[in-house]
Design a protein around this motif. Structure first.
Motif, mmCIF file in Angstrom:
data_model
loop_
_atom_site.group_PDB
_atom_site.id
_atom_site.type_symbol
_atom_site.label_atom_id
_atom_site.label_comp_id
_atom_site.label_asym_id
_atom_site.label_seq_id
_atom_site.Cartn_x
_atom_site.Cartn_y
_atom_site.Cartn_z
ATOM 1 N N MET A 1 85.087 -89.658 -16.161
ATOM 2 C CA MET A 1 83.752 -89.201 -16.483
ATOM 3 C C MET A 1 82.854 -90.423 -16.704
ATOM 4 O O MET A 1 83.300 -91.448 -17.174
ATOM 5 N N VAL A 2 81.591 -90.233 -16.373
ATOM 6 C CA VAL A 2 80.578 -91.265 -16.593
ATOM 7 C C VAL A 2 79.470 -90.630 -17.431
ATOM 8 O O VAL A 2 78.965 -89.563 -17.082
ATOM 9 N N TRP A 3 79.112 -91.279 -18.520
ATOM 10 C CA TRP A 3 78.028 -90.797 -19.378
ATOM 11 C C TRP A 3 76.876 -91.782 -19.277
ATOM 12 O O TRP A 3 77.049 -92.976 -19.521
ATOM 13 N N ILE A 4 75.710 -91.276 -18.930
ATOM 14 C CA ILE A 4 74.504 -92.091 -18.858
ATOM 15 C C ILE A 4 73.590 -91.636 -19.994
ATOM 16 O O ILE A 4 73.206 -90.471 -20.048
ATOM 17 N N SER A 5 73.268 -92.555 -20.887
ATOM 18 C CA SER A 5 72.395 -92.193 -22.004
ATOM 19 C C SER A 5 70.960 -92.070 -21.519
ATOM 20 O O SER A 5 70.656 -92.342 -20.361
ATOM 21 N N GLY A 6 70.075 -91.669 -22.399
ATOM 22 C CA GLY A 6 68.694 -91.412 -22.021
ATOM 23 C C GLY A 6 68.001 -92.599 -21.379
ATOM 24 O O GLY A 6 67.966 -93.679 -21.950
ATOM 25 N N HIS A 7 67.493 -92.385 -20.171
ATOM 26 C CA HIS A 7 66.758 -93.424 -19.445
ATOM 27 C C HIS A 7 65.490 -92.848 -18.854
ATOM 28 O O HIS A 7 65.502 -91.769 -18.268
ATOM 29 N N SER A 8 64.426 -93.605 -18.994
ATOM 30 C CA SER A 8 63.193 -93.275 -18.291
ATOM 31 C C SER A 8 63.121 -94.195 -17.077
ATOM 32 O O SER A 8 64.009 -95.030 -16.860
ATOM 33 N N ALA A 9 62.079 -94.046 -16.303
ATOM 34 C CA ALA A 9 61.889 -94.934 -15.162
ATOM 35 C C ALA A 9 61.693 -96.363 -15.671
ATOM 36 O O ALA A 9 61.085 -96.574 -16.721
ATOM 37 N N PRO A 10 62.206 -97.338 -14.938
ATOM 38 C CA PRO A 10 62.001 -98.729 -15.347
ATOM 39 C C PRO A 10 60.509 -99.061 -15.460
ATOM 40 O O PRO A 10 59.686 -98.534 -14.704
ATOM 41 N N HIS A 11 60.194 -99.925 -16.403
ATOM 42 C CA HIS A 11 58.785 -100.291 -16.633
ATOM 43 C C HIS A 11 58.741 -101.747 -17.075
ATOM 44 O O HIS A 11 59.225 -102.093 -18.150
ATOM 45 N N ASP A 12 58.200 -102.596 -16.230
ATOM 46 C CA ASP A 12 58.055 -104.016 -16.542
ATOM 47 C C ASP A 12 56.799 -104.522 -15.837
ATOM 48 O O ASP A 12 56.871 -105.073 -14.738
ATOM 49 N N PRO A 13 55.635 -104.283 -16.449
ATOM 50 C CA PRO A 13 54.374 -104.654 -15.799
ATOM 51 C C PRO A 13 54.308 -106.120 -15.378
ATOM 52 O O PRO A 13 53.720 -106.446 -14.359
ATOM 53 N N ALA A 14 54.940 -107.009 -16.134
ATOM 54 C CA ALA A 14 54.914 -108.430 -15.789
ATOM 55 C C ALA A 14 55.570 -108.684 -14.429
ATOM 56 O O ALA A 14 55.228 -109.643 -13.738
ATOM 57 N N ARG A 15 56.502 -107.817 -14.034
ATOM 58 C CA ARG A 15 57.184 -107.957 -12.741
ATOM 59 C C ARG A 15 56.658 -106.952 -11.718
ATOM 60 O O ARG A 15 57.233 -106.808 -10.649
ATOM 61 N N GLY A 16 55.570 -106.244 -12.060
ATOM 62 C CA GLY A 16 54.987 -105.287 -11.124
ATOM 63 C C GLY A 16 55.761 -103.988 -11.015
ATOM 64 O O GLY A 16 55.627 -103.262 -10.036
ATOM 65 N N ILE A 17 56.579 -103.675 -12.027
ATOM 66 C CA ILE A 17 57.374 -102.449 -12.022
ATOM 67 C C ILE A 17 56.732 -101.461 -12.991
ATOM 68 O O ILE A 17 56.584 -101.763 -14.180
ATOM 69 N N HIS A 18 56.332 -100.312 -12.462
ATOM 70 C CA HIS A 18 55.667 -99.297 -13.284
ATOM 71 C C HIS A 18 56.423 -97.970 -13.179
ATOM 72 O O HIS A 18 56.969 -97.646 -12.129
ATOM 73 N N ARG A 19 56.443 -97.214 -14.251
ATOM 74 C CA ARG A 19 57.170 -95.938 -14.291
ATOM 75 C C ARG A 19 56.706 -94.973 -13.217
ATOM 76 O O ARG A 19 57.481 -94.263 -12.622
ATOM 77 N N GLY A 20 55.413 -94.899 -13.014
ATOM 78 C CA GLY A 20 54.827 -93.962 -12.068
ATOM 79 C C GLY A 20 53.512 -93.458 -12.611
ATOM 80 O O GLY A 20 53.320 -93.368 -13.818
ATOM 81 N N ALA A 21 52.623 -93.102 -11.699
ATOM 82 C CA ALA A 21 51.293 -92.654 -12.098
ATOM 83 C C ALA A 21 51.264 -91.190 -12.496
ATOM 84 O O ALA A 21 50.351 -90.748 -13.179
ATOM 85 N N THR A 22 52.265 -90.418 -12.068
ATOM 86 C CA THR A 22 52.318 -88.988 -12.364
ATOM 87 C C THR A 22 53.676 -88.646 -12.956
ATOM 88 O O THR A 22 54.638 -89.406 -12.790
ATOM 89 N N PRO A 23 53.791 -87.491 -13.597
ATOM 90 C CA PRO A 23 55.112 -87.074 -14.084
ATOM 91 C C PRO A 23 56.144 -87.000 -12.954
ATOM 92 O O PRO A 23 57.293 -87.411 -13.129
ATOM 93 N N ALA A 24 55.752 -86.506 -11.783
ATOM 94 C CA ALA A 24 56.691 -86.409 -10.663
ATOM 95 C C ALA A 24 57.182 -87.788 -10.230
ATOM 96 O O ALA A 24 58.373 -87.971 -9.950
ATOM 97 N N GLU A 25 56.285 -88.768 -10.182
ATOM 98 C CA GLU A 25 56.707 -90.130 -9.831
ATOM 99 C C GLU A 25 57.662 -90.688 -10.872
ATOM 100 O O GLU A 25 58.620 -91.383 -10.536
ATOM 101 N N GLU A 26 57.405 -90.394 -12.139
ATOM 102 C CA GLU A 26 58.313 -90.856 -13.195
ATOM 103 C C GLU A 26 59.696 -90.240 -13.022
ATOM 104 O O GLU A 26 60.709 -90.913 -13.191
ATOM 105 N N VAL A 27 59.757 -88.960 -12.685
ATOM 106 C CA VAL A 27 61.048 -88.305 -12.439
ATOM 107 C C VAL A 27 61.753 -88.995 -11.274
ATOM 108 O O VAL A 27 62.925 -89.359 -11.358
ATOM 109 N N ARG A 28 61.042 -89.171 -10.169
ATOM 110 C CA ARG A 28 61.626 -89.797 -8.972
ATOM 111 C C ARG A 28 62.160 -91.192 -9.300
ATOM 112 O O ARG A 28 63.288 -91.536 -8.926
ATOM 113 N N ASN A 29 61.381 -91.992 -10.018
ATOM 114 C CA ASN A 29 61.796 -93.353 -10.350
ATOM 115 C C ASN A 29 62.945 -93.382 -11.357
ATOM 116 O O ASN A 29 63.844 -94.212 -11.264
ATOM 117 N N ALA A 30 62.917 -92.460 -12.321
ATOM 118 C CA ALA A 30 64.006 -92.401 -13.308
ATOM 119 C C ALA A 30 65.310 -91.966 -12.646
ATOM 120 O O ALA A 30 66.373 -92.541 -12.906
#
Length: 101
Positions: A1-30
Protein backbone atom coordinates in the motif's frame (compact mmCIF):
# COMPACT_ATOMS: atom_id res chain seq x y z
CA UNK A 1 0.00 0.00 0.00
CA UNK A 2 1.05 3.58 -0.65
CA UNK A 3 -0.32 6.44 1.46
CA UNK A 4 -0.07 9.98 0.12
CA UNK A 5 -0.79 12.67 2.68
CA UNK A 6 -2.61 15.88 1.83
CA UNK A 7 -1.07 17.69 -1.14
CA UNK A 8 -2.17 20.69 -3.10
CA UNK A 9 -0.75 21.69 -6.45
CA UNK A 10 2.89 22.75 -6.25
CA UNK A 11 3.37 26.49 -5.77
CA UNK A 12 6.72 28.25 -6.04
CA UNK A 13 6.32 31.69 -7.63
CA UNK A 14 10.08 32.31 -7.52
CA UNK A 15 10.49 29.37 -9.95
CA UNK A 16 7.41 30.25 -12.03
CA UNK A 17 5.33 27.40 -10.59
CA UNK A 18 1.75 28.33 -9.75
CA UNK A 19 -1.10 26.17 -8.41
CA UNK A 20 -3.51 27.26 -11.12
CA UNK A 21 -5.78 30.15 -11.92
CA UNK A 22 -9.01 28.18 -11.41
CA UNK A 23 -10.14 25.40 -9.07
CA UNK A 24 -10.09 22.97 -12.02
CA UNK A 25 -6.48 23.87 -12.84
CA UNK A 26 -5.55 23.35 -9.19
CA UNK A 27 -7.14 19.89 -9.28
CA UNK A 28 -5.32 19.01 -12.51
CA UNK A 29 -1.96 20.22 -11.14
CA UNK A 30 -2.43 18.56 -7.75
CA UNK A 31 -3.38 15.22 -9.30
CA UNK A 32 -0.39 15.42 -11.67
CA UNK A 33 1.85 15.98 -8.64
CA UNK A 34 0.28 13.04 -6.80
CA UNK A 35 0.64 10.85 -9.91
CA UNK A 36 4.37 11.57 -9.80
CA UNK A 37 4.59 10.62 -6.12
CA UNK A 38 2.70 7.40 -6.82
CA UNK A 39 5.00 6.54 -9.73
CA UNK A 40 8.04 7.03 -7.50
CA UNK A 41 6.49 4.57 -5.04
CA UNK A 42 5.78 1.97 -7.76
CA UNK A 43 2.08 2.71 -8.15
CA UNK A 44 -0.18 4.98 -10.20
CA UNK A 45 -3.56 6.64 -10.36
CA UNK A 46 -5.11 3.45 -11.75
CA UNK A 47 -4.14 1.72 -8.47
CA UNK A 48 -5.76 4.32 -6.15
CA UNK A 49 -8.44 2.79 -3.92
CA UNK A 50 -9.38 5.77 -1.71
CA UNK A 51 -9.16 9.55 -2.06
CA UNK A 52 -9.86 12.42 0.29
CA UNK A 53 -10.58 15.64 -1.59
CA UNK A 54 -10.15 18.73 0.59
CA UNK A 55 -11.70 21.96 -0.65
CA UNK A 56 -11.61 25.38 0.95
CA UNK A 57 -14.83 26.75 -0.60
CA UNK A 58 -18.08 24.86 -1.20
CA UNK A 59 -18.68 26.96 -4.31
CA UNK A 60 -15.67 25.27 -5.96
CA UNK A 61 -17.01 21.73 -5.53
CA UNK A 62 -18.66 21.34 -8.95
CA UNK A 63 -15.60 22.59 -10.85
CA UNK A 64 -13.24 20.47 -8.73
CA UNK A 65 -15.37 17.36 -9.12
CA UNK A 66 -15.75 17.81 -12.89
CA UNK A 67 -11.96 17.87 -13.28
CA UNK A 68 -11.33 15.12 -10.71
CA UNK A 69 -13.42 12.50 -12.52
CA UNK A 70 -11.37 12.98 -15.72
CA UNK A 71 -8.33 11.46 -13.99
CA UNK A 72 -9.99 8.12 -13.18
CA UNK A 73 -11.48 6.95 -16.50
CA UNK A 74 -11.41 3.27 -15.48
CA UNK A 75 -13.58 3.88 -12.42
CA UNK A 76 -13.61 6.19 -9.46
CA UNK A 77 -11.95 5.12 -6.23
CA UNK A 78 -13.83 5.49 -2.95
CA UNK A 79 -13.80 9.16 -2.00
CA UNK A 80 -14.94 11.59 0.58
CA UNK A 81 -14.78 15.36 0.38
CA UNK A 82 -14.24 17.72 3.27
CA UNK A 83 -13.98 21.45 3.74
CA UNK A 84 -10.62 22.54 5.07
CA UNK A 85 -8.99 25.68 6.26
CA UNK A 86 -5.22 25.89 6.38
CA UNK A 87 -2.78 28.80 6.33
CA UNK A 88 -2.32 28.60 2.55
CA UNK A 89 -4.02 29.95 -0.52
CA UNK A 90 -4.67 26.47 -1.97
CA UNK A 91 -8.30 25.86 -2.91
CA UNK A 92 -8.03 22.07 -3.14
CA UNK A 93 -5.84 19.29 -1.83
CA UNK A 94 -5.83 15.51 -1.96
CA UNK A 95 -4.78 12.55 0.13
CA UNK A 96 -5.01 9.02 -1.18
CA UNK A 97 -4.29 5.36 -0.62
CA UNK A 98 -3.12 3.20 -3.51
CA UNK A 99 -2.05 -0.36 -4.08
CA UNK A 100 1.64 -0.84 -4.72
CA UNK A 101 2.84 -2.90 -7.66
Amino acid sequence: MVWISGHSAPHDPARGIHRGATPAEEVRNAIAFIAGLLAEAGSGLERVVQVTMLISDRADYAACNAEYVKHFPSGLPARHTALFGVPTEARVGFACVALAD
